[in-house]
Every structure is written in C-alpha cells, then in structure tokens.
Design an enzyme around this catalytic site. Structure first.
Site, PDB file in Angstrom:
ATOM      1  N   GLY A 124      -0.663   4.879  -1.013  1.00 51.33           N
ATOM      2  CA  GLY A 124      -1.838   5.417  -0.300  1.00 51.33           C
ATOM      3  C   GLY A 124      -1.486   6.642   0.521  1.00 51.33           C
ATOM      4  O   GLY A 124      -0.347   7.137   0.480  1.00 51.33           O
ATOM      5  N   GLN A 125      -2.476   7.145   1.319  1.00 47.89           N
ATOM      6  CA  GLN A 125      -2.259   8.399   2.073  1.00 47.89           C
ATOM      7  C   GLN A 125      -1.064   8.270   3.011  1.00 47.89           C
ATOM      8  O   GLN A 125      -0.179   9.122   3.016  1.00 47.89           O
ATOM      9  CB  GLN A 125      -3.511   8.740   2.896  1.00 47.89           C
ATOM     10  CG  GLN A 125      -3.374  10.042   3.670  1.00 47.89           C
ATOM     11  CD  GLN A 125      -4.359  10.177   4.828  1.00 47.89           C
ATOM     12  OE1 GLN A 125      -4.963   9.199   5.256  1.00 47.89           O
ATOM     13  NE2 GLN A 125      -4.504  11.385   5.331  1.00 47.89           N
ATOM     14  N   LYS A 171     -10.656  -3.594  12.279  1.00 52.33           N
ATOM     15  CA  LYS A 171      -9.477  -3.112  13.007  1.00 52.33           C
ATOM     16  C   LYS A 171      -9.307  -3.855  14.338  1.00 52.33           C
ATOM     17  O   LYS A 171      -8.187  -4.188  14.738  1.00 52.33           O
ATOM     18  CB  LYS A 171      -9.554  -1.608  13.234  1.00 52.33           C
ATOM     19  CG  LYS A 171      -9.308  -0.785  11.965  1.00 52.33           C
ATOM     20  CD  LYS A 171      -7.971  -1.118  11.327  1.00 52.33           C
ATOM     21  CE  LYS A 171      -7.677  -0.267  10.115  1.00 52.33           C
ATOM     22  NZ  LYS A 171      -6.431  -0.678   9.441  1.00 52.33           N
ATOM     23  N   TYR A 176     -15.345  -1.184   9.355  1.00 58.27           N
ATOM     24  CA  TYR A 176     -13.968  -0.686   9.491  1.00 58.27           C
ATOM     25  C   TYR A 176     -13.454  -0.983  10.901  1.00 58.27           C
ATOM     26  O   TYR A 176     -12.379  -1.544  11.083  1.00 58.27           O
ATOM     27  CB  TYR A 176     -13.930   0.820   9.231  1.00 58.27           C
ATOM     28  CG  TYR A 176     -12.576   1.455   9.374  1.00 58.27           C
ATOM     29  CD1 TYR A 176     -12.265   2.248  10.474  1.00 58.27           C
ATOM     30  CD2 TYR A 176     -11.595   1.251   8.409  1.00 58.27           C
ATOM     31  CE1 TYR A 176     -11.027   2.839  10.602  1.00 58.27           C
ATOM     32  CE2 TYR A 176     -10.348   1.844   8.523  1.00 58.27           C
ATOM     33  CZ  TYR A 176     -10.068   2.635   9.627  1.00 58.27           C
ATOM     34  OH  TYR A 176      -8.822   3.213   9.753  1.00 58.27           O
ATOM     35  N   ILE A 214      -0.537  -2.107  -6.068  1.00 55.31           N
ATOM     36  CA  ILE A 214      -1.433  -2.941  -6.879  1.00 55.31           C
ATOM     37  C   ILE A 214      -1.595  -2.293  -8.252  1.00 55.31           C
ATOM     38  O   ILE A 214      -1.406  -1.069  -8.395  1.00 55.31           O
ATOM     39  CB  ILE A 214      -2.815  -3.135  -6.209  1.00 55.31           C
ATOM     40  CG1 ILE A 214      -3.488  -1.804  -5.916  1.00 55.31           C
ATOM     41  CG2 ILE A 214      -2.703  -4.001  -4.964  1.00 55.31           C
ATOM     42  CD1 ILE A 214      -4.922  -1.928  -5.430  1.00 55.31           C
ATOM     43  N   GLY A 247       0.827  -1.211   0.000  1.00 56.90           N
ATOM     44  CA  GLY A 247       0.000   0.000   0.000  1.00 56.90           C
ATOM     45  C   GLY A 247       0.858   1.256   0.000  1.00 56.90           C
ATOM     46  O   GLY A 247       0.529   2.261   0.611  1.00 56.90           O
TER      47      GLY A 247
HETATM   48  C1  VAH Z   1     -10.885   7.304   8.608  1.00 55.35           C
HETATM   49  N1  VAH Z   1      -8.815   8.598   8.387  1.00 55.35           N
HETATM   50  O1  VAH Z   1     -11.445   8.354   8.881  1.00 55.35           O
HETATM   51  C2  VAH Z   1      -9.358   7.272   8.665  1.00 55.35           C
HETATM   52  C3  VAH Z   1      -8.907   6.864  10.026  1.00 55.35           C
HETATM   53  C4  VAH Z   1      -9.076   7.253  12.468  1.00 55.35           C
HETATM   54  C5  VAH Z   1      -9.558   7.664  11.138  1.00 55.35           C
HETATM   55  O2  VAH Z   1      -9.055   5.526  10.242  1.00 55.35           O
HETATM   56  O3  VAH Z   1     -11.469   6.292   8.306  1.00 55.35           O
END
Ligand code: VAH
Length: 317
Positions: free
Chosen positions: A11-12, A147, A143, A35, A8
């Site tokens: 990415g940012q 995590k 998300y 990728i 990655g």
């Molecule tokens: C988001 N910038 O907003 C990411 C990050 C803690 C925030 O995981 O999904």
C-alpha cells in the site's frame, strides 16, 4: 534483532515502510505481507521474504508469525476515508474485525503491534487548532469511527493482556512512490503530479481548508521511532499526535509555483471530501510525542516540495 511482519506491505505507506525497515533491520528480518491481487513486485519481492496475510484469516497470519518468528507486526490494512464512506461495512471488517484477529495473534505470540490511527479520528466537535493529545473524538465518518476504535481496542489489549501496542495519528501522508488510494488528503499528492505534467490542477478541497500533512520520510520515521521508544517513558501508547506541517491548497500551490512559475490551479470542490476535511483538525499539538519519545520531523513544506518535484521529474521523465 527484530523480526517484523508488515500487513499491507504494497500500500501507500506499507510499500515504503517495508523498504525502510529492511534497510534498518535487514531484508531477511522483514516479511512483506500482502493479499492476493496486491502481490509485492520488484525490490519489494526480491528484497526479503513475503507471505499472504489477509486480516480476515487470523489462523494463517499466526502460521506466518510462527514460521518467521515474528516479534513485531505493522498492521496497515485499512480503507482510506473517501473509499470507506462508499463501503462502510468493508471498512469496518478490515479495520476492526481484522484488527481484532491481528491483536489475538499478537497476544498469543507475544508480538508488539503498530496499527496507525489518523487525524481522521477527530470530529467536528474536536478543537481544530492545536488539537490536544487527549480530547473529544466523535468523528462521523466510518473511517474516523474505525480509527478511534483502533486506538481504544489497541489500548485495551495493552492494558488487559500486556500486548505492546503503539501507534500514531498520521496526518495526510505525501509521497512520490506509491500513489494514495482514495483519501481526503490525496489532493496534496495529486497537485505535484499535475505540476510536473504541466497540467492545470483542479483542486477538490476548498480555499482556506487547513489540514495536517506529513512527508513520507517523516511518517516512516515516526512509525519506526515509536516502536523503538523506551517503554518506561511512555505515558500514552496508541494514537500519538505527530505533526509536521499544516497548509491549505493555496499555500501548497504557491510553494510549487516557486519552482513551476506557469503552474495553474482552479477549485472544483468535492462535497464529500470537503465535509470530511472540515471535520478534521487545522493543526495538531504533538507535544506528547516530542516529550515521550523525542518525535521531531525533518521536512517542512518547502523542503518537501523541492524533494517531491525532483523525484517526480525523474519518475515521470
Ligand atoms: C485519507 N490520506 O485522506 C488518508 C489519511 C489523514 C488522512 O487518513 O483518508
């Protein structure tokens, strides 16, 4: 000297982490994984080796690891919080099915692995103020679920197979280089672009909504320092709280207004982003990171704002 693979790398966080690691360890020691469709360009391409590393193809990642004698993997492959809600199955596929493949490669090739967690790993039932290192984590976003699973699976590979897995829970990361890609905290980047472009900022996060934020240089410092930490001092391995600043939209708006007096903002709350933001901490307690590996941020809101505006004025001309 470490040989590092960044999955990655365009990415940012990955794009700037690749540059920072190459500056620290030497370009030839840091492989930019990417990728198809997100190839490295410019200095990312010219600054050192690069290779296709799709987390769905563990076999190919293993070949790259062997070819470059990789001993450390930064696995940054993930969908961010808002995008993940629209594509939950893909978020899980990349974030967890992909993580499993990376951890297997690390186990078989004796690599250390950094796979970041996030403030998103907490949920509405988590204490919001001075959120502890060890506390309830029942997020209701895919998300956040991915995590928490990332933290637990990384700990599992450490405890069961002795894989050196380490990570931090990132706050919202703010940077002027590579724009974020679909997160709840993106507003804290977008607001600076609006200020420099002389536009009114339409804020999607409601007044008074506090979230942990971190400037990219400090995020990179955390990602590098944790992997260099003395393992005999570590009580925790994955998911260290790292905090640096916590603010709501009004506070960052006023910090910018000190430099851009005519800057204006109005609220147009995005219900999905707001519901996610409401479930995240107001401010984390990062005592464990400070005690176990000397975490210490360098930037606060005012110094970040000064630096962001300076660089964006140069970048946007
Ligand atoms: C988001 N910038 O907003 C990411 C990050 C803690 C925030 O995981 O999904």
């Amino acid at each position: 000297m470490r040989n590092i693979l960044i999955i990655g790398s365009t990415g940012q966080i990955g794009s700037e982490l690749t540059r920072e690691l190459r500056a620290s360890y030497g370009g030839s020691h840091v492989v930019a994984g990417y990728i198809v469709g997100a190839e490295p360009k410019g200095d990312l391409l010219e600054g050192g080796p690069s290779a296709i590393t799709d987390v769905m193809d563990g076999q190919h990642i293993a070949e790259v690891v062997k070819e470059y004698k990789i001993d450390t993997i930064y696995n940054l492959a993930a969908l961010l919080s808002v995008v993940a809600e629209s594509r939950p199955r893909l978020a899980w596929k990349i974030g967890i099915d992909g993580l499993w493949k990376v951890l297997e490669v690390a186990r078989e090739n004796h690599c250390a692995v950094f796979t970041p967690s996030s403030i998103g790993s907490f949920g509405a039932d988590t204490p919001h103020d001075n959120t502890p290192q060890d506390t309830i984590q029942r997020p209701r976003t895919i998300y956040g679920i991915s995590k928490v699973t990332t933290e637990l699976l990384s700990d599992y590979y450490h405890l069961k197979y002795g894989v050196d897995t380490r990570s931090v829970r990132f706050p919202g990361v703010i940077s002027y280089v590579t724009p974020p890609g679909g997160g709840t905290t993106d507003y804290a980047v977008d607001i600076y672009y609006s200020a420099v472009r002389g536009e009114k900022f339409i804020c999607p996060i409601g007044k008074g909504t506090l979230m942990d934020m971190i400037y990219m240089p400090d995020a990179l410092k955390a990602a590098i320092d944790i992997m260099e930490a003395d393992p005999t001092r570590l009580i925790h391995h994955n998911g260290f709280n790292v905090a640096s600043m916590s603010f709501d939209p009004e506070t960052i708006f006023q910090a910018i207004k000190k430099h851009v007096p005519q800057f204006e903002m109005e609220y147009l709350v995005d219900p999905l982003k707001q519901s996610i933001a409401d479930s995240w901490p107001n401010k984390m307690d990062d005592t464990c990171a400070r005690q176990e590996w000397d975490w210490q941020p360098n930037y606060d809101l005012d110094s970040m704002t000064e630096d962001m505006l300076k660089h964006l004025r140069e970048k946007l001309g």
